[in-house]
Motif scaffolding. Sequence first.
Motif, PDB file in Angstrom:
ATOM      1  N   GLN A 197       0.857  -1.191   0.000  1.00  0.00           N
ATOM      2  CA  GLN A 197       0.000   0.000   0.000  1.00  0.00           C
ATOM      3  C   GLN A 197       0.895   1.244   0.000  1.00  0.00           C
ATOM      4  N   PHE A 198       0.624   2.127  -0.947  1.00  0.00           N
ATOM      5  CA  PHE A 198       1.403   3.350  -1.108  1.00  0.00           C
ATOM      6  C   PHE A 198       0.404   4.502  -1.148  1.00  0.00           C
ATOM      7  N   THR A 199       0.309   5.293  -0.062  1.00  0.00           N
ATOM      8  CA  THR A 199      -0.782   6.258   0.070  1.00  0.00           C
ATOM      9  C   THR A 199      -0.278   7.629   0.494  1.00  0.00           C
ATOM     10  N   ASN A 200      -1.181   8.619   0.382  1.00  0.00           N
ATOM     11  CA  ASN A 200      -0.937   9.998   0.845  1.00  0.00           C
ATOM     12  C   ASN A 200       0.313  10.607   0.234  1.00  0.00           C
ATOM     13  N   PHE A 201       0.556  10.283  -1.031  1.00  0.00           N
ATOM     14  CA  PHE A 201       1.750  10.806  -1.702  1.00  0.00           C
ATOM     15  C   PHE A 201       1.603  12.292  -2.001  1.00  0.00           C
ATOM     16  N   SER A 202       2.671  13.043  -1.709  1.00  0.00           N
ATOM     17  CA  SER A 202       2.702  14.469  -2.026  1.00  0.00           C
ATOM     18  C   SER A 202       4.150  14.883  -2.302  1.00  0.00           C
ATOM     19  N   PHE A 203       4.329  15.611  -3.404  1.00  0.00           N
ATOM     20  CA  PHE A 203       5.649  16.154  -3.719  1.00  0.00           C
ATOM     21  C   PHE A 203       5.492  17.595  -4.148  1.00  0.00           C
ATOM     22  N   ASP A 204       6.228  18.489  -3.480  1.00  0.00           N
ATOM     23  CA  ASP A 204       6.144  19.918  -3.755  1.00  0.00           C
ATOM     24  C   ASP A 204       7.537  20.443  -4.090  1.00  0.00           C
ATOM     25  N   SER A 205       7.775  20.657  -5.377  1.00  0.00           N
ATOM     26  CA  SER A 205       9.088  21.144  -5.807  1.00  0.00           C
ATOM     27  C   SER A 205       9.325  22.591  -5.393  1.00  0.00           C
ATOM     28  N   GLU A 206       8.224  23.331  -5.148  1.00  0.00           N
ATOM     29  CA  GLU A 206       8.347  24.736  -4.732  1.00  0.00           C
ATOM     30  C   GLU A 206       8.681  24.857  -3.246  1.00  0.00           C
ATOM     31  N   ASP A 207       8.480  23.793  -2.502  1.00  0.00           N
ATOM     32  CA  ASP A 207       8.776  23.800  -1.062  1.00  0.00           C
ATOM     33  C   ASP A 207      10.012  22.944  -0.803  1.00  0.00           C
ATOM     34  N   ASN A 208      11.110  23.331  -1.448  1.00  0.00           N
ATOM     35  CA  ASN A 208      12.404  22.652  -1.234  1.00  0.00           C
ATOM     36  C   ASN A 208      12.323  21.140  -1.481  1.00  0.00           C
ATOM     37  N   ASN A 209      11.569  20.763  -2.542  1.00  0.00           N
ATOM     38  CA  ASN A 209      11.451  19.346  -2.908  1.00  0.00           C
ATOM     39  C   ASN A 209      10.958  18.502  -1.725  1.00  0.00           C
ATOM     40  N   HIS A 210       9.863  18.943  -1.158  1.00  0.00           N
ATOM     41  CA  HIS A 210       9.291  18.273   0.017  1.00  0.00           C
ATOM     42  C   HIS A 210       8.479  17.057  -0.431  1.00  0.00           C
ATOM     43  N   LEU A 211       8.844  15.881   0.070  1.00  0.00           N
ATOM     44  CA  LEU A 211       8.205  14.625  -0.301  1.00  0.00           C
ATOM     45  C   LEU A 211       7.613  13.951   0.930  1.00  0.00           C
ATOM     46  N   THR A 212       6.334  13.577   0.852  1.00  0.00           N
ATOM     47  CA  THR A 212       5.696  12.851   1.942  1.00  0.00           C
ATOM     48  C   THR A 212       4.846  11.717   1.384  1.00  0.00           C
ATOM     49  N   TYR A 213       4.782  10.614   2.101  1.00  0.00           N
ATOM     50  CA  TYR A 213       3.857   9.531   1.763  1.00  0.00           C
ATOM     51  C   TYR A 213       3.853   8.508   2.899  1.00  0.00           C
ATOM     52  N   SER A 214       2.915   7.571   2.822  1.00  0.00           N
ATOM     53  CA  SER A 214       2.824   6.465   3.777  1.00  0.00           C
ATOM     54  C   SER A 214       2.942   5.152   3.021  1.00  0.00           C
ATOM     55  N   PHE A 215       3.408   4.122   3.698  1.00  0.00           N
ATOM     56  CA  PHE A 215       3.560   2.821   3.058  1.00  0.00           C
ATOM     57  C   PHE A 215       3.234   1.707   4.051  1.00  0.00           C
ATOM     58  N   SER A 216       2.836   0.566   3.515  1.00  0.00           N
ATOM     59  CA  SER A 216       2.635  -0.632   4.337  1.00  0.00           C
ATOM     60  C   SER A 216       2.660  -1.848   3.422  1.00  0.00           C
ATOM     61  N   PHE A 217       3.119  -2.983   3.951  1.00  0.00           N
ATOM     62  CA  PHE A 217       3.144  -4.230   3.191  1.00  0.00           C
ATOM     63  C   PHE A 217       3.414  -5.380   4.150  1.00  0.00           C
ATOM     64  N   GLU A 218       3.327  -6.592   3.632  1.00  0.00           N
ATOM     65  CA  GLU A 218       3.601  -7.801   4.399  1.00  0.00           C
ATOM     66  C   GLU A 218       4.705  -8.588   3.711  1.00  0.00           C
ATOM     67  N   VAL A 219       5.478  -9.328   4.507  1.00  0.00           N
ATOM     68  CA  VAL A 219       6.602 -10.084   3.968  1.00  0.00           C
ATOM     69  C   VAL A 219       6.559 -11.509   4.521  1.00  0.00           C
ATOM     70  N   LEU A 220       6.731 -12.481   3.640  1.00  0.00           N
ATOM     71  CA  LEU A 220       6.764 -13.875   4.068  1.00  0.00           C
ATOM     72  C   LEU A 220       8.013 -14.160   4.898  1.00  0.00           C
ATOM     73  N   GLY A 221       7.929 -15.177   5.752  1.00  0.00           N
ATOM     74  CA  GLY A 221       9.040 -15.509   6.631  1.00  0.00           C
ATOM     75  C   GLY A 221      10.324 -15.828   5.890  1.00  0.00           C
ATOM     76  N   ALA A 222      10.210 -16.427   4.711  1.00  0.00           N
ATOM     77  CA  ALA A 222      11.400 -16.795   3.949  1.00  0.00           C
ATOM     78  C   ALA A 222      12.111 -15.585   3.356  1.00  0.00           C
ATOM     79  N   ASN A 223      11.477 -14.427   3.405  1.00  0.00           N
ATOM     80  CA  ASN A 223      12.027 -13.235   2.761  1.00  0.00           C
ATOM     81  C   ASN A 223      12.356 -12.109   3.723  1.00  0.00           C
ATOM     82  N   ASN A 224      12.480 -12.418   5.009  1.00  0.00           N
ATOM     83  CA  ASN A 224      12.930 -11.408   5.964  1.00  0.00           C
ATOM     84  C   ASN A 224      13.720 -12.074   7.088  1.00  0.00           C
ATOM     85  N   SER A 225      14.481 -11.270   7.836  1.00  0.00           N
ATOM     86  CA  SER A 225      15.442 -11.787   8.812  1.00  0.00           C
ATOM     87  C   SER A 225      14.814 -12.430  10.035  1.00  0.00           C
TER      88      SER A 225
END
Length: 246
Positions: A197-225
Amino acid sequence: MKLLRLFSIALMALSITMISCTGEDGKDGIDGIDGINGQDGANGQDGTNGQDGEDGQDGTDGQNGVGFDEMTQYGFITLNLSGTRPDGVAFEDANTFKFTPLTGSNIINNNYLETTDVDNDILYEFIFNRFLTAPDDINNDSYLFCSLNFVNLGEDTEELLGASIYLNNYAVIGDDNKYFTMSDYYGNGNPGVSDFQFTNFSFDSEDNNHLTYSFSFEVLGANNSSGNHLNVSGTVDVYLLEEVTQ
């Protein structure tokens, strides 16, 4: 013999005469009247209270260490993890990565925005990472690296081409003082990564290249530490640098 008797008679007569001449003792006199107690003297006036001492001035706050403000001025990334440790114990972990290296040779890998014209499309590449603590040459290398690739950002033809996160040498420490270390790469569309999930994306080049967003995801046991199913979420709030060219 007659003379001795006359002497005794004379001595006796003398003794009687002396006794008869001693006067009788007089009666005891009346006790004198007690004197009147003197009046108490008037109380003296109270002395003047001493003046209060002046309050000392408050000490000034210490200044931040050199470089601290500079290394946190470009924003932060928050990270939330929940799952099960390698020993089977459930865990939740949250942290904020906010330190940015500022050496010129590292900016392109740490806090960088690049735009490229490709066949009349504008490719936006966001590359940034933040360290958990103030970085140096050989220590404190726990960091979170992120990259985003967009085409025609802000246009009707906008498209997210890819998003990825790399978590390096991060220690998850439990309340029981047991820990495990994570060094994992997660990307949308990568094996083992789902429900991205990739949400609430905002990029403002006029405000010093201000970038904001939220993220979430799930990972299987075989693919994380952790070796078990893992939930990952977080927020990005960063300011990106852009190289000036001729």
